[in-house]
Write a protein that holds these residues in place. Structure first.
Motif, PDB file in Angstrom:
ATOM      1  N   THR A  92       0.861  -1.181   0.000  1.00  0.00           N
ATOM      2  CA  THR A  92       0.000   0.000   0.000  1.00  0.00           C
ATOM      3  C   THR A  92       0.899   1.232   0.000  1.00  0.00           C
ATOM      4  O   THR A  92       1.871   1.305   0.742  1.00  0.00           O
ATOM      5  CB  THR A  92      -0.914   0.018   1.248  1.00  0.00           C
ATOM      6  OG1 THR A  92      -1.774  -1.099   1.189  1.00  0.00           O
ATOM      7  CG2 THR A  92      -1.755   1.286   1.303  1.00  0.00           C
ATOM      8  N   CYS A  93       0.549   2.167  -0.866  1.00  0.00           N
ATOM      9  CA  CYS A  93       1.318   3.407  -0.974  1.00  0.00           C
ATOM     10  C   CYS A  93       0.925   4.343   0.160  1.00  0.00           C
ATOM     11  O   CYS A  93      -0.259   4.584   0.388  1.00  0.00           O
ATOM     12  CB  CYS A  93       1.042   4.064  -2.324  1.00  0.00           C
ATOM     13  SG  CYS A  93       1.783   5.700  -2.462  1.00  0.00           S
ATOM     14  N   ARG A  94       1.897   4.876   0.868  1.00  0.00           N
ATOM     15  CA  ARG A  94       1.604   5.781   1.984  1.00  0.00           C
ATOM     16  C   ARG A  94       1.144   7.149   1.506  1.00  0.00           C
ATOM     17  O   ARG A  94       0.492   7.874   2.235  1.00  0.00           O
ATOM     18  CB  ARG A  94       2.855   5.983   2.843  1.00  0.00           C
ATOM     19  CG  ARG A  94       3.086   4.836   3.790  1.00  0.00           C
ATOM     20  CD  ARG A  94       4.140   5.217   4.816  1.00  0.00           C
ATOM     21  NE  ARG A  94       4.822   4.008   5.265  1.00  0.00           N
ATOM     22  CZ  ARG A  94       5.926   4.002   5.978  1.00  0.00           C
ATOM     23  NH1 ARG A  94       6.496   5.144   6.328  1.00  0.00           N
ATOM     24  NH2 ARG A  94       6.478   2.874   6.349  1.00  0.00           N
ATOM     25  N   GLU A  95       1.534   7.497   0.274  1.00  0.00           N
ATOM     26  CA  GLU A  95       1.167   8.818  -0.250  1.00  0.00           C
ATOM     27  C   GLU A  95      -0.270   8.836  -0.756  1.00  0.00           C
ATOM     28  O   GLU A  95      -1.081   9.647  -0.331  1.00  0.00           O
ATOM     29  CB  GLU A  95       2.109   9.219  -1.390  1.00  0.00           C
ATOM     30  CG  GLU A  95       3.576   9.337  -1.000  1.00  0.00           C
ATOM     31  CD  GLU A  95       3.828  10.462   0.010  1.00  0.00           C
ATOM     32  OE1 GLU A  95       3.133  11.488  -0.056  1.00  0.00           O
ATOM     33  OE2 GLU A  95       4.722  10.284   0.872  1.00  0.00           O
ATOM     34  N   CYS A  96      -0.595   7.903  -1.684  1.00  0.00           N
ATOM     35  CA  CYS A  96      -1.915   7.973  -2.328  1.00  0.00           C
ATOM     36  C   CYS A  96      -2.843   6.850  -1.892  1.00  0.00           C
ATOM     37  O   CYS A  96      -3.970   6.762  -2.380  1.00  0.00           O
ATOM     38  CB  CYS A  96      -1.771   8.007  -3.854  1.00  0.00           C
ATOM     39  SG  CYS A  96      -1.330   6.413  -4.573  1.00  0.00           S
ATOM     40  N   ARG A  97      -2.365   5.989  -0.970  1.00  0.00           N
ATOM     41  CA  ARG A  97      -3.160   4.890  -0.393  1.00  0.00           C
ATOM     42  C   ARG A  97      -3.537   3.796  -1.378  1.00  0.00           C
ATOM     43  O   ARG A  97      -4.362   2.948  -1.056  1.00  0.00           O
ATOM     44  CB  ARG A  97      -4.445   5.418   0.309  1.00  0.00           C
ATOM     45  CG  ARG A  97      -4.259   6.524   1.308  1.00  0.00           C
ATOM     46  CD  ARG A  97      -3.210   6.262   2.351  1.00  0.00           C
ATOM     47  NE  ARG A  97      -3.417   5.025   3.126  1.00  0.00           N
ATOM     48  CZ  ARG A  97      -2.489   4.478   3.902  1.00  0.00           C
ATOM     49  NH1 ARG A  97      -1.291   5.026   4.007  1.00  0.00           N
ATOM     50  NH2 ARG A  97      -2.737   3.383   4.556  1.00  0.00           N
TER      51      ARG A  97
ATOM     52  N   GLU B 234       7.733   0.555  -5.741  1.00  0.00           N
ATOM     53  CA  GLU B 234       7.399   1.905  -6.164  1.00  0.00           C
ATOM     54  C   GLU B 234       5.937   1.923  -6.566  1.00  0.00           C
ATOM     55  O   GLU B 234       5.466   1.011  -7.248  1.00  0.00           O
ATOM     56  CB  GLU B 234       8.278   2.300  -7.352  1.00  0.00           C
ATOM     57  CG  GLU B 234       8.052   3.728  -7.808  1.00  0.00           C
ATOM     58  CD  GLU B 234       8.883   4.066  -9.042  1.00  0.00           C
ATOM     59  OE1 GLU B 234      10.118   3.993  -8.991  1.00  0.00           O
ATOM     60  OE2 GLU B 234       8.263   4.406 -10.067  1.00  0.00           O
ATOM     61  N   CYS B 235       5.224   2.964  -6.154  1.00  0.00           N
ATOM     62  CA  CYS B 235       3.805   3.067  -6.462  1.00  0.00           C
ATOM     63  C   CYS B 235       3.608   3.296  -7.962  1.00  0.00           C
ATOM     64  O   CYS B 235       4.201   4.225  -8.529  1.00  0.00           O
ATOM     65  CB  CYS B 235       3.182   4.215  -5.678  1.00  0.00           C
ATOM     66  SG  CYS B 235       1.444   4.477  -6.083  1.00  0.00           S
ATOM     67  N   PRO B 236       2.782   2.470  -8.617  1.00  0.00           N
ATOM     68  CA  PRO B 236       2.572   2.648 -10.061  1.00  0.00           C
ATOM     69  C   PRO B 236       1.742   3.893 -10.371  1.00  0.00           C
ATOM     70  O   PRO B 236       1.714   4.361 -11.504  1.00  0.00           O
ATOM     71  CB  PRO B 236       1.805   1.384 -10.473  1.00  0.00           C
ATOM     72  CG  PRO B 236       1.170   0.872  -9.224  1.00  0.00           C
ATOM     73  CD  PRO B 236       2.034   1.322  -8.070  1.00  0.00           C
ATOM     74  N   GLU B 237       1.074   4.452  -9.354  1.00  0.00           N
ATOM     75  CA  GLU B 237       0.197   5.597  -9.555  1.00  0.00           C
ATOM     76  C   GLU B 237       0.957   6.921  -9.382  1.00  0.00           C
ATOM     77  O   GLU B 237       0.947   7.772 -10.249  1.00  0.00           O
ATOM     78  CB  GLU B 237      -0.961   5.514  -8.551  1.00  0.00           C
ATOM     79  CG  GLU B 237      -2.147   6.389  -8.855  1.00  0.00           C
ATOM     80  CD  GLU B 237      -2.782   6.063 -10.198  1.00  0.00           C
ATOM     81  OE1 GLU B 237      -2.906   4.858 -10.528  1.00  0.00           O
ATOM     82  OE2 GLU B 237      -3.135   7.011 -10.917  1.00  0.00           O
ATOM     83  N   CYS B 238       1.635   7.056  -8.225  1.00  0.00           N
ATOM     84  CA  CYS B 238       2.255   8.356  -7.924  1.00  0.00           C
ATOM     85  C   CYS B 238       3.780   8.274  -7.816  1.00  0.00           C
ATOM     86  O   CYS B 238       4.430   9.256  -7.468  1.00  0.00           O
ATOM     87  CB  CYS B 238       1.672   8.922  -6.633  1.00  0.00           C
ATOM     88  SG  CYS B 238       2.247   8.084  -5.150  1.00  0.00           S
ATOM     89  N   ASN B 239       4.348   7.090  -8.090  1.00  0.00           N
ATOM     90  CA  ASN B 239       5.797   6.880  -8.069  1.00  0.00           C
ATOM     91  C   ASN B 239       6.460   7.031  -6.701  1.00  0.00           C
ATOM     92  O   ASN B 239       7.692   7.068  -6.601  1.00  0.00           O
ATOM     93  CB  ASN B 239       6.525   7.787  -9.078  1.00  0.00           C
ATOM     94  CG  ASN B 239       6.067   7.514 -10.480  1.00  0.00           C
ATOM     95  OD1 ASN B 239       5.355   8.312 -11.082  1.00  0.00           O
ATOM     96  ND2 ASN B 239       6.413   6.356 -11.002  1.00  0.00           N
TER      97      ASN B 239
HETATM   98 ZN   LIG Z   1       1.017   6.202  -4.594  1.00  0.00          ZN
END
Ligand SMILES: [Zn+2]
Lengths: 223, 113
Positions: B72-77, B88-93
């Motif tokens: 789970t991405c901590r930035e964009c959840r 690495e988050c595929p959405e917000c990197n």
């Molecule tokens: Zn993200």
């Protein structure tokens, strides 16, 4: 009859590791678990680090080996406390083996305890010993495909020391690729390029380690 | 071959559970092995087979499921499958990723008689 049991298979070892950790914390002792392939330079790194930090940090070492005590003798020559563990064939150290060495140390006289694990990139990553963090060494002769072959160890290590940079002109190895691959699997990893042979890059590692040990000890004292 | 140690830990837990339930025979065990763990399923099965021969666990089947790595991405959840060990988050990197599955070794179910 079906029984549902949700249990971590490694819970027995994890529990002992936590108990070890509590003892280290209480003594204000910082502990790291040092891992690498055989021959990547763990003992050489320790010899250098002991010399480099001897005026600042009181260090002790646990030497894990499948059989010989050769590495422990090298460390003992530096005049610091060292305890040898022969794993009797096992490919990694575990929490119990570490606990058995406690009687041979006086933790009040130490700031840092280094656990030199058995040389391989697979098994030691799975077994906690009670360390604060893991450090791994990869030599440039091992190639850039190692991070993706052994992702757990790279993912779990706080520090990667890329050793034998003096050999870069002679081997087919792109150090930038190693760094990129390691950071892909563990974006928070701290990387150092070193040569235990020439001493290149070691000062940066010493400063990092000194600061990390001092900060951690200050935290532990504050508790 | 750390699968030997893993098999031993597994056997210790199974023994305890069997005693708790008064079971005499073990039919099968279901395990979840995270993709990031350093376990080779075939080696584990082999060690288990060797180490349980002539015991109440002899012949028990190990059913091993590999659990994909998820974060789970901590930035964009965003929750996503971590492919090829790329944290690495595929959405917000973002690289602030919490692993939520695929790193553990667990027993989930056993069948006994
Ligand atoms: Zn993200």
């Amino acid at each position: 009859m079906k029984i549902s049991v949700v249990k971590n298979i490694l819970e027995a070892n994890d529990r002992i590791a936590q108990e070890n950790r509590a003892i280290f914390d209480e003594k204000g002792l910082v502990v790291f678990n040092l891992m690498s392939s055989p021959g990547a330079g763990k003992t050489s790194l320790l010899e250098k680090t002991i010399d480099g930090l001897k005026d600042h940090i009181r260090m002790g070492v646990i030497e894990g080996d499948i059989q010989s005590s050769h590495d422990a003798e090298r460390i003992a020559q530096k005049g610091i406390p060292v305890v040898q563990i022969n794993t009797g064939g096992a490919c990694h150290l575990d929490g119990n083996m570490i606990r058995d060495t406690f009687k041979d140390f006086d933790f009040d006289d130490l700031d840092l305890l280094v656990v030199e694990n058995v040389g391989n990139l697979v098994c030691p990553a799975e077994f906690q010993v009670g360390e604060d963090f893991k450090v791994m060494i990869l030599s440039v002769t091992e190639g850039a495909d190692k991070p993706s072959k052994y992702p757990l160890m790279f993912h779990e290590s706080k520090v990667l020391l890329i050793n034998k940079t003096d050999l870069l002109p002679y081997v087919d190895c792109d150090i930038e690729v190693i760094k990129k691959e390691a950071l892909r699997i563990n974006p928070r990893m701290t990387l150092f390029e070193i040569s235990c042979k020439t001493g290149e890059g070691l000062d940066a590692w010493y400063s990092w380690l000194k600061e990390t040990v001092e900060n951690r000890r200050a935290d532990l004292k504050g508790k | 071959m750390h699968e030997m140690s893993i098999a031993q830990s597994l056997i210790d837990i199974l023994k305890e559970e069997m005693a708790k339930h008064g079971a005499g025979t073990l039919r099968s065990v279901r395990l979840h092995i995270g993709q990031l763990s350093a376990i080779v399923p075939d080696s584990l099965s082999f060690c288990f087979e060797v180490m349980t021969s002539d015991t109440e666990m002899e012949g028990a089947k190990l059913i091993i499921e590999t659990i994909p790595l998820k974060g789970t991405c901590r930035e964009c959840r965003l929750t996503f499958e971590i492919k090829d060990y790329t944290f690495e988050c595929p959405e917000c990197n973002s690289t602030e990723i919490d692993t939520i599955a695929g790193q553990n070794l667990s027993i989930v179910e056993m069948e006994v008689e």
